[in-house]
Scaffold this motif. Sequence first.
Motif, PDB file in Angstrom:
ATOM      1  N   LEU A 125     -14.300  -5.180  -0.637  1.00  0.00           N
ATOM      2  CA  LEU A 125     -13.237  -4.185  -0.517  1.00  0.00           C
ATOM      3  C   LEU A 125     -13.176  -3.585   0.879  1.00  0.00           C
ATOM      4  O   LEU A 125     -12.096  -3.441   1.456  1.00  0.00           O
ATOM      5  N   THR A 169      -9.874  -4.167   3.170  1.00  0.00           N
ATOM      6  CA  THR A 169      -9.130  -2.953   3.512  1.00  0.00           C
ATOM      7  C   THR A 169      -9.019  -2.809   5.025  1.00  0.00           C
ATOM      8  O   THR A 169      -7.949  -2.486   5.555  1.00  0.00           O
ATOM      9  N   TRP A 173      -6.444  -5.260   6.250  1.00  0.00           N
ATOM     10  CA  TRP A 173      -5.117  -4.765   5.881  1.00  0.00           C
ATOM     11  C   TRP A 173      -4.668  -3.678   6.852  1.00  0.00           C
ATOM     12  O   TRP A 173      -3.561  -3.699   7.364  1.00  0.00           O
ATOM     13  N   GLN A 203      -8.948  -5.534  -6.040  1.00  0.00           N
ATOM     14  CA  GLN A 203      -8.920  -4.069  -6.066  1.00  0.00           C
ATOM     15  C   GLN A 203      -7.874  -3.524  -5.103  1.00  0.00           C
ATOM     16  O   GLN A 203      -7.082  -2.650  -5.459  1.00  0.00           O
ATOM     17  N   LEU A 204      -7.852  -4.039  -3.870  1.00  0.00           N
ATOM     18  CA  LEU A 204      -6.866  -3.580  -2.903  1.00  0.00           C
ATOM     19  C   LEU A 204      -5.480  -4.099  -3.271  1.00  0.00           C
ATOM     20  O   LEU A 204      -4.508  -3.358  -3.219  1.00  0.00           O
ATOM     21  N   TRP A 205      -5.388  -5.369  -3.663  1.00  0.00           N
ATOM     22  CA  TRP A 205      -4.097  -5.964  -4.013  1.00  0.00           C
ATOM     23  C   TRP A 205      -3.381  -5.138  -5.089  1.00  0.00           C
ATOM     24  O   TRP A 205      -2.217  -4.795  -4.942  1.00  0.00           O
ATOM     25  N   LYS A 208      -3.803  -2.092  -5.850  1.00  0.00           N
ATOM     26  CA  LYS A 208      -3.523  -0.737  -5.370  1.00  0.00           C
ATOM     27  C   LYS A 208      -2.240  -0.685  -4.529  1.00  0.00           C
ATOM     28  O   LYS A 208      -1.491   0.283  -4.604  1.00  0.00           O
TER      29      LYS A 208
END
Length: 82
Positions: free
Chosen positions: A8, A12, A15, A48-50, A52
């Motif tokens: 993560l 992140t 990103w 998890q990020l996707w 979100k």
Amino acid sequence: VVDGDHLLEGVTRDWQNYSPLARIVAFHDINGEGVTQKRTGYPVEVPQLWHKIKNDYRHVELIGHGRPKMGIGALWMEEPLG
């Protein structure tokens, strides 16, 4: 394509660093919840990020029918939908 080290924190960071530079951002392994990387043994935390951020952008998900079904997701970096 964003997947960093699949953790993560790495995903992140990628990103945050690269999304402002792109018109389309693709993520690798968006459907890898509960999967561990064969090479490192670390968990795949890209989902998890996707999950979100995906609904804030026009996006598409490509998830295969075979194994593993890790998938690719793409976001169009126009004005956020929200």
